[in-house]
Write an enzyme that holds these catalytic residues in place. Structure first.
Site, PDB file in Angstrom:
ATOM      1  N   LYS A 187      90.178  55.571 -82.841  1.00  0.00           N
ATOM      2  CA  LYS A 187      88.876  56.182 -83.491  1.00  0.00           C
ATOM      3  C   LYS A 187      87.765  55.216 -83.749  1.00  0.00           C
ATOM      4  O   LYS A 187      88.163  54.172 -83.952  1.00  0.00           O
ATOM      5  CB  LYS A 187      89.356  56.795 -84.917  1.00  0.00           C
ATOM      6  CG  LYS A 187      88.342  57.679 -85.662  1.00  0.00           C
ATOM      7  CD  LYS A 187      88.854  58.273 -86.929  1.00  0.00           C
ATOM      8  CE  LYS A 187      87.915  58.960 -87.675  1.00  0.00           C
ATOM      9  NZ  LYS A 187      88.639  59.463 -88.991  1.00  0.00           N
TER      10      LYS A 187
ATOM     11  N   SER B  56      88.390  64.691 -89.469  1.00  0.00           N
ATOM     12  CA  SER B  56      87.088  63.847 -88.914  1.00  0.00           C
ATOM     13  C   SER B  56      87.856  63.094 -87.618  1.00  0.00           C
ATOM     14  O   SER B  56      86.830  62.859 -86.582  1.00  0.00           O
ATOM     15  CB  SER B  56      86.541  62.862 -89.675  1.00  0.00           C
ATOM     16  OG  SER B  56      87.435  61.776 -90.053  1.00  0.00           O
TER      17      SER B  56
ATOM     18  N   SER C 151      92.122  63.946 -92.449  1.00  0.00           N
ATOM     19  CA  SER C 151      91.508  63.698 -90.880  1.00  0.00           C
ATOM     20  C   SER C 151      92.423  63.198 -89.788  1.00  0.00           C
ATOM     21  O   SER C 151      92.016  63.215 -88.825  1.00  0.00           O
ATOM     22  CB  SER C 151      90.509  62.642 -90.931  1.00  0.00           C
ATOM     23  OG  SER C 151      89.294  63.075 -91.475  1.00  0.00           O
TER      24      SER C 151
HETATM   25  N1  GLN Z   1      87.513  66.465 -94.620  1.00  0.00           N
HETATM   26  C1  GLN Z   1      87.523  65.542 -95.627  1.00  0.00           C
HETATM   27  C2  GLN Z   1      86.301  65.019 -95.942  1.00  0.00           C
HETATM   28  O1  GLN Z   1      85.230  65.093 -95.277  1.00  0.00           O
HETATM   29  C3  GLN Z   1      88.446  64.493 -95.025  1.00  0.00           C
HETATM   30  C4  GLN Z   1      87.752  63.497 -94.239  1.00  0.00           C
HETATM   31  C5  GLN Z   1      88.852  62.550 -94.025  1.00  0.00           C
HETATM   32  O2  GLN Z   1      90.234  62.461 -94.040  1.00  0.00           O
HETATM   33  N2  GLN Z   1      88.398  61.222 -93.255  1.00  0.00           N
HETATM   34  O3  GLN Z   1      86.266  64.130 -96.826  1.00  0.00           O
END
Ligand code: GLN
Length: 486
Positions: free
Chosen positions: A78, A153, A177
């Site tokens: 990532k 994400s 994520s």
């Molecule tokens: N969807 C969650 C957020 O927007 C988790 C994102 C993540 O795990 N990086 O905070």
């Protein structure tokens, strides 16, 4: 033999060990697959073709008798992981042009284990989001249906696996994520215990939650990637020195020895009927094999979304303060109006809507007068959720829960409705608040042909037991045979 890009990580490792093909064959096939599928999927922010081929050629010349764990295996990471000499943006315009002079510990360990990094994958800006639509650069498409999001994400990571661009990927999970995009793209994703894998060199979002972990096609592949990266790191004081387990010699438990706790607050959620059907059938397969279930209430789970979004936004607002155009981030200013203008313009132009929303929310909940009402309360709720989690695990071996109440959604369905997107995270956030490890696995394909996932959650730092149980679930509810047609 099937195409090399179709192999799982373990199969590719075996093929290389037996000299059935060369590292350059495998690397160039995966790069070819990236080239062929990228126009449709857009999983990657940068493809490191030259560096990857160079590394592969060096490997082919090495005389290795006892190859390290990931020798010659291609991976994607990532774009929040710093890779020396390669652009790292975290999906944000404010970081475009940034080329780190150092390597994240995860990347360093992957390379030391012999891996070859093919590409850096797309993500929501600073890992804030659940669909990868908040990337400043492009929207990654779900390989199962190109009109839908891959989740987020780490959507680029999951899509890169589902599109068979790579057998393994690394992502981060702050609030789901890794697990949620894995579920929406039909792959396996592991969020290790907080502190199991070093965060050194990872662009920070919410530091008391951020955790790096693998995505792959099988539990065994995730276990290999965890083993290569887990353990103490002098460069990250939150990386635990607890011993790393033997994740290689996994052994599935007997179904009859397994009691899985079902958090009723999550199973009673409002599900899309197609998702509910897949989960019911998958549960039936486990029950038919002798696995026992136990309904367990975690009474404070209902506060997870509120607590998480207060705490994560608060941490994000302080972590993102450094991108001011002076210390970090692109500098933008059109006239010589002084320092405040420079800050304002750099941040206004460099950061996207969601990052700004979180900075404002986080600054508000930390401000004097509101700190006690919001931040402190949320921190207290977090403790209660941790206690619920541990109490629940004292009544069963693992918790089993869905990952998402709906399958991958069409682009734009919720972008103007952030609260609905936050609410969709309700299944994944409790684990991050509790800090434990979780493994997201495919549970089947819905009638619409879209993947549905579920997750096992276990005891802190006992990833080995979690992976063992995951192996059993993978045997009893095998991942879809069908590949996304690209
Ligand atoms: N969807 C969650 C957020 O927007 C988790 C994102 C993540 O795990 N990086 O905070």
């Amino acid at each position: 033999m099937s195409e090399l890009w179709e192999l799982s990580l373990a199969e590719a490792a075996q093929g290389l060990r037996e000299r059935k093909f060369k590292v350059t064959d495998l690397t160039s096939e995966c790069l070819g697959r990236i080239e062929a599928t990228e126009p449709k999927v857009e999983a990657c922010l940068s493809v490191l073709a030259d560096q990857a081929m160079e590394a592969a050629q060096l490997k082919d010349k090495e005389k290795v008798t006892d190859p390290p764990l990931l020798w010659g295996l291609p991976l994607t990471v990532k774009d929040v992981f710093c890779l020396k000499g390669s652009p790292t943006t975290a999906g944000s315009k404010i970081l475009s042009g940034y080329v780190p002079a150092f390597e994240a510990t995860v990347v360093k360990r992957l390379k030391e284990a012999g891996a070859i990094i093919l590409a850096k994958t797309n993500c929501d800006e600073f890992a804030m989001g659940s669909s990868t639509e908040f990337s400043a650069f492009k929207a990654t498409r779900n390989p199962w249906d190109l009109g839908r999001v891959p989740g987020g994400s780490s959507g680029g990571a999951a899509a890169s696996i589902a599109a068979r661009q790579t057998p393994g990927a690394f992502g981060t999970d702050t609030g789901g994520s890794i697990r949620q995009p894995a579920a929406l793209c039909g792959c396996v994703g592991l969020k290790p215990t907080y502190g199991r894998v070093s965060r050194y060199g990872i662009v920070a979002y919410a530091s008391s939650f951020d955790q790096a972990g693998p995505l792959a096609r099988t539990v065994t592949d995730c276990a290999m990637l965890l083993l290569a990266t887990a353990g103490h790191d002098g460069l990250d004081s939150t990386a635990s020195s607890k011993p790393v387990g033997d994740y290689l010699n996994l052994k599935a438990p007997k179904p009859a020895d397994l009691v899985l706790g079902l958090p009723i607050e999550l199973w009673q959620a409002d599900f899309d009927p197609k998702v509910a059907k897949v989960l019911t059938e998958a549960k039936r397969s486990l029950a038919d094999s002798g696995v026992k279930f136990k309904d367990i209430s975690l009474p404070n789970l209902k506060y997870s979304v509120a607590a998480y979004y207060i705490l994560a936004a608060a941490e994000a607002s302080t972590n993102l303060a450094r991108y001011d155009g002076v210390r970090y981030g692109q500098r933008k200013y059109s006239h010589q109006d002084g320092l405040m203008e420079l800050y304002l313009e750099s941040r206004t132009r460099g950061l996207g809507t969601e990052a700004k929303r979180r900075i404002m929310l986080g600054t508000f909940v930390l401000s004097s007068g509101y700190y006690d009402a919001y931040f402190r309360k949320a921190a207290q709720v977090r403790r209660l959720i941790q206690e619920d989690y541990l109490a629940a695990l004292s009544e069963c071996n693992f918790l089993l829960a869905p990952v998402s109440s709906i399958p991958a959604w069409p682009f734009g369905a919720f972008t103007s409705d952030p609260l609905t997107i936050y609410q969709l995270d309700m299944m994944t956030l409790p684990l991050n608040l509790a800090g434990g490890p979780g493994l997201s696995l495919p549970a089947g394909l819905g009638e619409d042909g879209l993947p549905v996932g579920w997750q096992l959650m276990g005891r802190h730092f006992d990833e080995r037991a979690l992976l063992n149980a995951g192996l059993l679930l993978e045997q009893l509810v095998p991942p879809p045979k069908k590949l996304p047609s690209l």
